[in-house]
Design an enzyme around this catalytic site. Structure first.
Site, PDB file in Angstrom:
ATOM      1  N   ASP A  21       0.852  -1.199   0.000  1.00 32.22           N
ATOM      2  CA  ASP A  21       0.000   0.000   0.000  1.00 32.22           C
ATOM      3  C   ASP A  21       0.883   1.242   0.000  1.00 32.22           C
ATOM      4  O   ASP A  21       1.720   1.414   0.877  1.00 32.22           O
ATOM      5  CB  ASP A  21      -0.880  -0.019   1.259  1.00 32.22           C
ATOM      6  CG  ASP A  21      -1.648   1.293   1.434  1.00 32.22           C
ATOM      7  OD1 ASP A  21      -2.019   1.623   2.578  1.00 32.22           O
ATOM      8  OD2 ASP A  21      -1.850   2.001   0.417  1.00 32.22           O
ATOM      9  N   ASN A  23      -0.449   4.511  -0.304  1.00 27.60           N
ATOM     10  CA  ASN A  23      -1.120   5.771   0.089  1.00 27.60           C
ATOM     11  C   ASN A  23      -1.907   5.632   1.393  1.00 27.60           C
ATOM     12  O   ASN A  23      -2.895   6.327   1.604  1.00 27.60           O
ATOM     13  CB  ASN A  23      -2.040   6.237  -1.052  1.00 27.60           C
ATOM     14  CG  ASN A  23      -3.162   5.232  -1.295  1.00 27.60           C
ATOM     15  OD1 ASN A  23      -3.108   4.087  -0.832  1.00 27.60           O
ATOM     16  ND2 ASN A  23      -4.194   5.658  -2.011  1.00 27.60           N
ATOM     17  N   ASP A  25      -4.143   3.850   2.700  1.00 30.33           N
ATOM     18  CA  ASP A  25      -5.572   3.539   2.860  1.00 30.33           C
ATOM     19  C   ASP A  25      -5.755   2.073   3.252  1.00 30.33           C
ATOM     20  O   ASP A  25      -6.884   1.578   3.303  1.00 30.33           O
ATOM     21  CB  ASP A  25      -6.355   3.864   1.572  1.00 30.33           C
ATOM     22  CG  ASP A  25      -5.934   2.964   0.405  1.00 30.33           C
ATOM     23  OD1 ASP A  25      -6.576   3.045  -0.655  1.00 30.33           O
ATOM     24  OD2 ASP A  25      -4.978   2.169   0.561  1.00 30.33           O
ATOM     25  N   ASP A  29      -1.791  -1.305  -3.801  1.00 32.85           N
ATOM     26  CA  ASP A  29      -2.104  -0.562  -5.020  1.00 32.85           C
ATOM     27  C   ASP A  29      -0.953  -0.667  -6.021  1.00 32.85           C
ATOM     28  O   ASP A  29       0.107  -1.226  -5.717  1.00 32.85           O
ATOM     29  CB  ASP A  29      -2.398   0.906  -4.686  1.00 32.85           C
ATOM     30  CG  ASP A  29      -1.364   1.483  -3.714  1.00 32.85           C
ATOM     31  OD1 ASP A  29      -1.760   1.973  -2.642  1.00 32.85           O
ATOM     32  OD2 ASP A  29      -0.159   1.388  -4.030  1.00 32.85           O
ATOM     33  N   ASP A  98      -4.590 -10.724 -15.618  1.00 30.55           N
ATOM     34  CA  ASP A  98      -5.606 -11.725 -15.290  1.00 30.55           C
ATOM     35  C   ASP A  98      -6.857 -11.416 -16.125  1.00 30.55           C
ATOM     36  O   ASP A  98      -7.447 -10.335 -15.989  1.00 30.55           O
ATOM     37  CB  ASP A  98      -5.946 -11.652 -13.789  1.00 30.55           C
ATOM     38  CG  ASP A  98      -6.417 -12.994 -13.245  1.00 30.55           C
ATOM     39  OD1 ASP A  98      -5.989 -13.394 -12.149  1.00 30.55           O
ATOM     40  OD2 ASP A  98      -7.210 -13.655 -13.952  1.00 30.55           O
ATOM     41  N   ASP A 200      -9.000 -16.686 -16.300  1.00 37.65           N
ATOM     42  CA  ASP A 200      -9.822 -17.135 -15.176  1.00 37.65           C
ATOM     43  C   ASP A 200     -10.913 -18.103 -15.651  1.00 37.65           C
ATOM     44  O   ASP A 200     -11.640 -17.794 -16.603  1.00 37.65           O
ATOM     45  CB  ASP A 200     -10.474 -15.882 -14.563  1.00 37.65           C
ATOM     46  CG  ASP A 200     -11.125 -16.160 -13.231  1.00 37.65           C
ATOM     47  OD1 ASP A 200     -10.403 -16.505 -12.307  1.00 37.65           O
ATOM     48  OD2 ASP A 200     -12.353 -16.026 -13.146  1.00 37.65           O
ATOM     49  N   HIS A 327      -3.806 -17.292  -4.881  1.00 39.24           N
ATOM     50  CA  HIS A 327      -4.693 -16.472  -4.044  1.00 39.24           C
ATOM     51  C   HIS A 327      -5.958 -17.214  -3.625  1.00 39.24           C
ATOM     52  O   HIS A 327      -6.758 -16.697  -2.839  1.00 39.24           O
ATOM     53  CB  HIS A 327      -5.058 -15.201  -4.813  1.00 39.24           C
ATOM     54  CG  HIS A 327      -5.845 -15.504  -6.040  1.00 39.24           C
ATOM     55  ND1 HIS A 327      -5.331 -16.176  -7.136  1.00 39.24           N
ATOM     56  CD2 HIS A 327      -7.142 -15.274  -6.347  1.00 39.24           C
ATOM     57  CE1 HIS A 327      -6.265 -16.332  -8.047  1.00 39.24           C
ATOM     58  NE2 HIS A 327      -7.373 -15.803  -7.591  1.00 39.24           N
ATOM     59  N   ASP A 328      -6.138 -18.429  -4.185  1.00 43.08           N
ATOM     60  CA  ASP A 328      -7.317 -19.243  -3.830  1.00 43.08           C
ATOM     61  C   ASP A 328      -6.958 -20.398  -2.905  1.00 43.08           C
ATOM     62  O   ASP A 328      -7.839 -21.167  -2.516  1.00 43.08           O
ATOM     63  CB  ASP A 328      -7.917 -19.874  -5.100  1.00 43.08           C
ATOM     64  CG  ASP A 328      -8.541 -18.872  -6.024  1.00 43.08           C
ATOM     65  OD1 ASP A 328      -8.568 -19.141  -7.236  1.00 43.08           O
ATOM     66  OD2 ASP A 328      -8.986 -17.812  -5.542  1.00 43.08           O
TER      67      ASP A 328
END
Ligand code: TEU
Ligand code: CA
Length: 554
Positions: A21, A23, A25, A29, A98, A200, A327-328
């Site tokens: 990250d 910034n 938040d 990003d 992706d 995907d 990521h799964d």
């Protein structure tokens, strides 16, 4: 076999929301990624597979796209993307996007139009059917994230198909306008200079015309025979190849859950003019107890049988994609090795050896190079993933399983294990953000982080770096023929690779026990390319420590 850059590459998967990250938040990003490209260059990877960065309401963290040609607001701007691409290319790193085109978000303009009326010009972009009644869907299919695969839409008194969440309506690939829109969008990204696509659930894009009830396994009918490897899937991929892929020096990898080697040769055969390779999932989908949910490890002999079958049945005909996690999936060291502090590092290095010395393109999921582990979930509030939250409702709240039965399975396999923030250093939130992270950082970040490991030559990071470097030096690693040894062993995964007059022996212990191993001819007195224990391997009989791994070369 023809040589290509994507066969000789190591690919690193970034899940942008959890990578870095910039910034404050609390959400990763694109600028954060750009700031870490030197780290990835130092690791030695060649290609980045970037999970979706397109505009999305984030019902499924970006796998529900509302604008394929705009960057998700939370991730930054198209200028940020262009800058990242330029900086990556300047470092010799390629970027693979992706491509999520089995479905869009329900907030995509195509769907917003399609649902307006049966006569709308976008109506046929999606799959609409009359219900059996106003309260009964067209058939009994279940969606991957729970519930029916059909959502009733009052506006036109019809149901639309969604194999994933109800905010992910399936596109109708039988509609030529859909294919043209997708191919135009892909061309637009290729013209920007990207280097390929991870596709995907691409094996789901062609559905049978007839949509009968599926066989009921637990709560709902199975859509598989009617929506996976469908009648036109190869026709559409060959059209995609002819109209887009063949025009660029790019790579493609299809996500084809449930695929067999025979089917994989159709998707990724050297002479098929479809894709370069596919992800198979047998080694990560054979351990389930309640659907995918389980707390048990896949027996090593099963793992060896699966991985060896793919090595031998694709050899010379198609190309393997090699991965332990993404990521799964849960974290590799927790799932296939041991995240106990005594064994975590050696088992992470062993797993890396076992995978990276096989035939095919290896994929490293962010944090795998550090030996990052599963997360210690304490309560349902810890989960963010739609799949995990719905699973608890479907399996527990429904009363089908007790919390005590289901909880260990949910915490072991939840996708959120892979989605906790990348652990950069030992400052607050592991250096991922100076804000509040969107999902909690694993508390073990003070012992497991990139800063510690890039400065430690014996770290998991440096072990991955050595493995990646070996791939560049020894063609047998990329192009050698695979052969499994000791198939009967429950503890050792042993195989050879052979290319012309060079041979490699890979020995990996998957157990906490001490074991012995007899070095076979012709590997006695062979050169050791890498080991996670730095022992001598000159004797015939070797006493192996728990999770010991080594590679001999002649
Ligand atoms: O995953 C496809 C898929 O089959 C998933 O259901 C996956 O196998 C399962 O979650 C394993 O637990 C792709 C993406 O990788 C996934 O992140 C998306 O949620 C899904 O498609 C829908 O786009
Ligand atoms: Ca941010």
């Amino acid at each position: 076999m023809n040589k290509t850059w994507w066969k000789e590459s190591v690919i690193y998967q970034i899940y942008p929301r959890s990578f870095m990250d910039s910034n404050a938040d609390g959400i990763g990003d694109i600028k954060g990624i750009t700031g870490k490209l030197d780290y990835l260059k130092y690791l030695g990877i060649d290609v980045i597979w970037l999970s979706p960065v397109y505009q999305s309401p984030n019902d499924d963290n970006g796998y529900d796209i509302s604008d394929y040609q705009a960057i998700m607001t939370e991730f930054g701007t198209m200028e940020d993307f262009d800058e990242m691409l330029k900086v990556a290319h300047a470092r010799g790193i390629r970027i693979v996007m992706d491509l999520v085109v089995n479905h869009t978000s329900d907030e995509h303009k195509w769907f917003m139009e399609s649902r307006k009326s049966k006569e709308n010009k976008y109506r046929d972009y999606y799959i609409w059917r009359e219900g059996k009644s106003s309260s009964t869907p067209p058939n009994n299919w279940g969606a991957c994230f729970g519930g029916s695969a059909w959502e009733y839409d009052k506006q036109t008194d019809m149901y639309y198909l969604h194999l994933f969440s109800k905010k992910q309506p399936d596109l109708n690939w039988d509609c030529p306008d859909v294919r043209k829109e997708v191919f135009d969008m892909m061309t637009w990204w290729c013209e920007k200079g990207i280097d390929g696509f991870r596709m995907d659930v691409i094996s789901m894009i062609s559905k049978t015309k007839e949509m009968p009830d599926g066989e009921v396994h637990d709560l709902y009918g199975d859509f598989n025979p009617y929506c996976v490897h469908g009648p036109n899937v190869h026709k559409y991929l060959q059209e995609m190849n002819e109209k887009v892929l063949s025009k660029y020096d790019i790579m493609t990898v299809g996500e084809t859950s449930g695929v067999t080697p025979k089917q994989a040769r159709l998707y990724a055969g050297e002479d098929r003019n479809e894709l370069n390779m596919v992800f198979q999932f047998e080694h990560v989908e054979s351990d389930g107890k309640y659907g995918k949910w389980t707390d048990r490890k896949l027996p090593l002999k099963t793992l060896k049988e699966i991985m060896s079958r793919w090595q031998t049945e694709l050899y010379g005909q198609a190309w393997n994609s090699l991965f332990w996690d993404n990521h799964d999936q849960p974290r590799a060291v927790s799932r296939f090795g041991s995240d106990h502090p005594t064994y975590r590092e050696s088992s992470a290095k062993m797993l890396a050896t076992c995978l990276h010395m096989m035939q095919g393109t290896p994929y490293i999921y962010q944090g795998e190079e550090l030996g990052m582990t599963n997360y210690p979930f304490q309560s349902m509030q810890d989960f963010k993933d739609i799949e995990s939250i719905h699973a608890y409702e479907e399996w527990c709240k429904s009363g089908r399983l007790s919390h005590d039965t289901f909880w260990p399975c949910l915490t072991f396999k939840s996708r959120d294990n892979a989605r906790t923030p990348m652990q950069w250093d030992d400052t607050e939130h592991a250096g991922f953000t100076s804000g509040t992270p969107w999902i909690a950082v694993n508390p073990n970040y003070t012992q497991i982080n990139a800063k510690l490991q890039t400065h430690d030559p014996d770290s998991v990071f440096h072990y991955y770096k050595k493995l990646i470097a070996l791939r560049k030096q020894y063609p047998v690693i990329v192009y050698g023929k695979y052969e499994l040894l000791c198939p009967e062993s429950d503890d050792l995964f042993v195989y050879t690779r052979t290319l012309e007059d060079t041979k490699m022996l890979v020995v990996c212990s998957f157990t906490e026990k001490n074991t012995t191993f007899e070095i076979p001819e012709p590997f006695t007195n062979a050169q050791c390319l890498i080991s996670n224990m730095n022992h001598s391997y000159q004797n015939k009989t070797i006493q192996l420590q728990p999770y010991e791994a080594f590679v001999l070369f002649i």
